[in-house]
Design a protein around this motif. Sequence first.
Motif, PDB file in Angstrom:
ATOM      1  N   ASP A   1       0.809 -40.936 -32.699  1.00  0.00           N
ATOM      2  CA  ASP A   1      -0.344 -41.062 -33.599  1.00  0.00           C
ATOM      3  C   ASP A   1      -0.378 -42.430 -34.277  1.00  0.00           C
ATOM      4  N   HIS A   2       0.782 -42.932 -34.692  1.00  0.00           N
ATOM      5  CA  HIS A   2       0.842 -44.270 -35.290  1.00  0.00           C
ATOM      6  C   HIS A   2       0.361 -45.325 -34.297  1.00  0.00           C
ATOM      7  N   LEU A   3       0.769 -45.181 -33.055  1.00  0.00           N
ATOM      8  CA  LEU A   3       0.337 -46.127 -32.027  1.00  0.00           C
ATOM      9  C   LEU A   3      -1.161 -46.022 -31.780  1.00  0.00           C
ATOM     10  N   ASN A   4      -1.693 -44.804 -31.838  1.00  0.00           N
ATOM     11  CA  ASN A   4      -3.136 -44.611 -31.657  1.00  0.00           C
ATOM     12  C   ASN A   4      -3.928 -45.269 -32.774  1.00  0.00           C
ATOM     13  N   GLN A   5      -3.392 -45.259 -33.974  1.00  0.00           N
ATOM     14  CA  GLN A   5      -4.083 -45.890 -35.095  1.00  0.00           C
ATOM     15  C   GLN A   5      -4.146 -47.402 -34.910  1.00  0.00           C
ATOM     16  N   ASP A   6      -3.103 -47.964 -34.318  1.00  0.00           N
ATOM     17  CA  ASP A   6      -3.074 -49.403 -34.089  1.00  0.00           C
ATOM     18  C   ASP A   6      -4.035 -49.789 -32.970  1.00  0.00           C
ATOM     19  N   LYS A   7      -3.883 -49.128 -31.840  1.00  0.00           N
ATOM     20  CA  LYS A   7      -4.756 -49.366 -30.682  1.00  0.00           C
ATOM     21  C   LYS A   7      -4.710 -48.102 -29.835  1.00  0.00           C
ATOM     22  N   THR A   8      -5.857 -47.529 -29.572  1.00  0.00           N
ATOM     23  CA  THR A   8      -5.934 -46.235 -28.891  1.00  0.00           C
ATOM     24  C   THR A   8      -5.214 -46.227 -27.554  1.00  0.00           C
ATOM     25  N   ALA A   9      -5.342 -47.300 -26.803  1.00  0.00           N
ATOM     26  CA  ALA A   9      -4.730 -47.346 -25.475  1.00  0.00           C
ATOM     27  C   ALA A   9      -3.208 -47.254 -25.555  1.00  0.00           C
ATOM     28  N   LEU A  10      -2.601 -47.835 -26.588  1.00  0.00           N
ATOM     29  CA  LEU A  10      -1.141 -47.811 -26.694  1.00  0.00           C
ATOM     30  C   LEU A  10      -0.626 -46.385 -26.838  1.00  0.00           C
ATOM     31  N   GLY A  11      -1.197 -45.650 -27.762  1.00  0.00           N
ATOM     32  CA  GLY A  11      -0.766 -44.267 -27.969  1.00  0.00           C
ATOM     33  C   GLY A  11      -1.062 -43.386 -26.778  1.00  0.00           C
ATOM     34  N   THR A  12      -2.204 -43.605 -26.169  1.00  0.00           N
ATOM     35  CA  THR A  12      -2.593 -42.795 -25.019  1.00  0.00           C
ATOM     36  C   THR A  12      -1.656 -43.033 -23.843  1.00  0.00           C
ATOM     37  N   ILE A  13      -1.321 -44.287 -23.591  1.00  0.00           N
ATOM     38  CA  ILE A  13      -0.421 -44.595 -22.478  1.00  0.00           C
ATOM     39  C   ILE A  13       0.956 -43.982 -22.718  1.00  0.00           C
ATOM     40  N   VAL A  14       1.496 -44.112 -23.915  1.00  0.00           N
ATOM     41  CA  VAL A  14       2.809 -43.526 -24.211  1.00  0.00           C
ATOM     42  C   VAL A  14       2.743 -42.002 -24.083  1.00  0.00           C
ATOM     43  N   TYR A  15       1.678 -41.404 -24.591  1.00  0.00           N
ATOM     44  CA  TYR A  15       1.540 -39.951 -24.511  1.00  0.00           C
ATOM     45  C   TYR A  15       1.493 -39.480 -23.060  1.00  0.00           C
ATOM     46  N   LEU A  16       0.664 -40.124 -22.252  1.00  0.00           N
ATOM     47  CA  LEU A  16       0.527 -39.696 -20.862  1.00  0.00           C
ATOM     48  C   LEU A  16       1.776 -39.988 -20.041  1.00  0.00           C
ATOM     49  N   ARG A  17       2.381 -41.148 -20.244  1.00  0.00           N
ATOM     50  CA  ARG A  17       3.528 -41.553 -19.428  1.00  0.00           C
ATOM     51  C   ARG A  17       4.802 -40.789 -19.790  1.00  0.00           C
ATOM     52  N   PHE A  18       5.049 -40.596 -21.074  1.00  0.00           N
ATOM     53  CA  PHE A  18       6.348 -40.063 -21.468  1.00  0.00           C
ATOM     54  C   PHE A  18       6.304 -38.643 -22.024  1.00  0.00           C
ATOM     55  N   ILE A  19       5.263 -38.285 -22.736  1.00  0.00           N
ATOM     56  CA  ILE A  19       5.164 -36.920 -23.247  1.00  0.00           C
ATOM     57  C   ILE A  19       4.699 -35.988 -22.125  1.00  0.00           C
ATOM     58  N   LYS A  20       3.674 -36.414 -21.385  1.00  0.00           N
ATOM     59  CA  LYS A  20       3.153 -35.604 -20.288  1.00  0.00           C
ATOM     60  C   LYS A  20       3.842 -35.897 -18.960  1.00  0.00           C
ATOM     61  N   SER A  21       4.651 -36.944 -18.889  1.00  0.00           N
ATOM     62  CA  SER A  21       5.400 -37.343 -17.686  1.00  0.00           C
ATOM     63  C   SER A  21       4.501 -37.672 -16.491  1.00  0.00           C
ATOM     64  N   TYR A  22       3.378 -38.316 -16.746  1.00  0.00           N
ATOM     65  CA  TYR A  22       2.488 -38.731 -15.665  1.00  0.00           C
ATOM     66  C   TYR A  22       3.006 -40.016 -15.033  1.00  0.00           C
ATOM     67  N   GLN A  23       2.746 -40.166 -13.740  1.00  0.00           N
ATOM     68  CA  GLN A  23       3.011 -41.420 -13.054  1.00  0.00           C
ATOM     69  C   GLN A  23       1.928 -42.424 -13.464  1.00  0.00           C
ATOM     70  N   MET A  24       2.150 -43.693 -13.181  1.00  0.00           N
ATOM     71  CA  MET A  24       1.200 -44.719 -13.596  1.00  0.00           C
ATOM     72  C   MET A  24      -0.176 -44.511 -12.959  1.00  0.00           C
ATOM     73  N   LYS A  25      -0.205 -44.079 -11.700  1.00  0.00           N
ATOM     74  CA  LYS A  25      -1.485 -43.872 -11.015  1.00  0.00           C
ATOM     75  C   LYS A  25      -2.316 -42.808 -11.721  1.00  0.00           C
ATOM     76  N   ARG A  26      -1.688 -41.701 -12.071  1.00  0.00           N
ATOM     77  CA  ARG A  26      -2.412 -40.629 -12.756  1.00  0.00           C
ATOM     78  C   ARG A  26      -2.791 -41.054 -14.175  1.00  0.00           C
ATOM     79  N   THR A  27      -1.934 -41.828 -14.813  1.00  0.00           N
ATOM     80  CA  THR A  27      -2.245 -42.344 -16.144  1.00  0.00           C
ATOM     81  C   THR A  27      -3.489 -43.216 -16.095  1.00  0.00           C
ATOM     82  N   LEU A  28      -3.562 -44.077 -15.089  1.00  0.00           N
ATOM     83  CA  LEU A  28      -4.739 -44.935 -14.938  1.00  0.00           C
ATOM     84  C   LEU A  28      -5.999 -44.106 -14.694  1.00  0.00           C
ATOM     85  N   GLU A  29      -5.887 -43.035 -13.928  1.00  0.00           N
ATOM     86  CA  GLU A  29      -7.030 -42.155 -13.692  1.00  0.00           C
ATOM     87  C   GLU A  29      -7.486 -41.496 -14.993  1.00  0.00           C
ATOM     88  N   GLU A  30      -6.531 -41.022 -15.793  1.00  0.00           N
ATOM     89  CA  GLU A  30      -6.862 -40.395 -17.071  1.00  0.00           C
ATOM     90  C   GLU A  30      -7.500 -41.402 -18.028  1.00  0.00           C
TER      91      GLU A  30
END
Length: 128
Positions: A61-90
């Motif tokens: 959430d702190h990262l999202n407040q700074d820049k939405t893409a930062l928090g979203t990328i961390v959430y998708l890559r590490f919390i949801k365990s998505y690969q980079m390709k799926r992260t880019l699609e999301e």
Amino acid sequence: MAIIPTIDKQTAISEAKQYFKQFKDWNLIKQRAVIAYKITGQQQDNSRAVYECTERLKIVDHLNQDKTALGTIVYLRFIKSYQMKRTLEELENMGMNYSERKARYLQREALLKAYKYIPGNTTTIAKD
């Protein structure tokens, strides 16, 4: 704003990655306690697991407040365990079009920023 970790950047990135990857383990512990309560009716102490999961989501959430893409990328890559390709699609579905190179750069930036929010080993949990 420059972020200067107390250790070198590569180590800071590795520690932040490891910290976020542990979300899956803590979430599993939390869910096991809930299932055990439903089966046995006995409350298990899962406050540590709840705390650890909540802390990781607060950092996102702190990262999202700074820049939405930062928090979203961390959430998708590490919390949801998505690969980079799926992260880019999301991200594309959310209206954020980044190349893989730019997304990796943003991930690196996000992990460096997240490193400063990671609680230290001296953090303790106090029950109210």
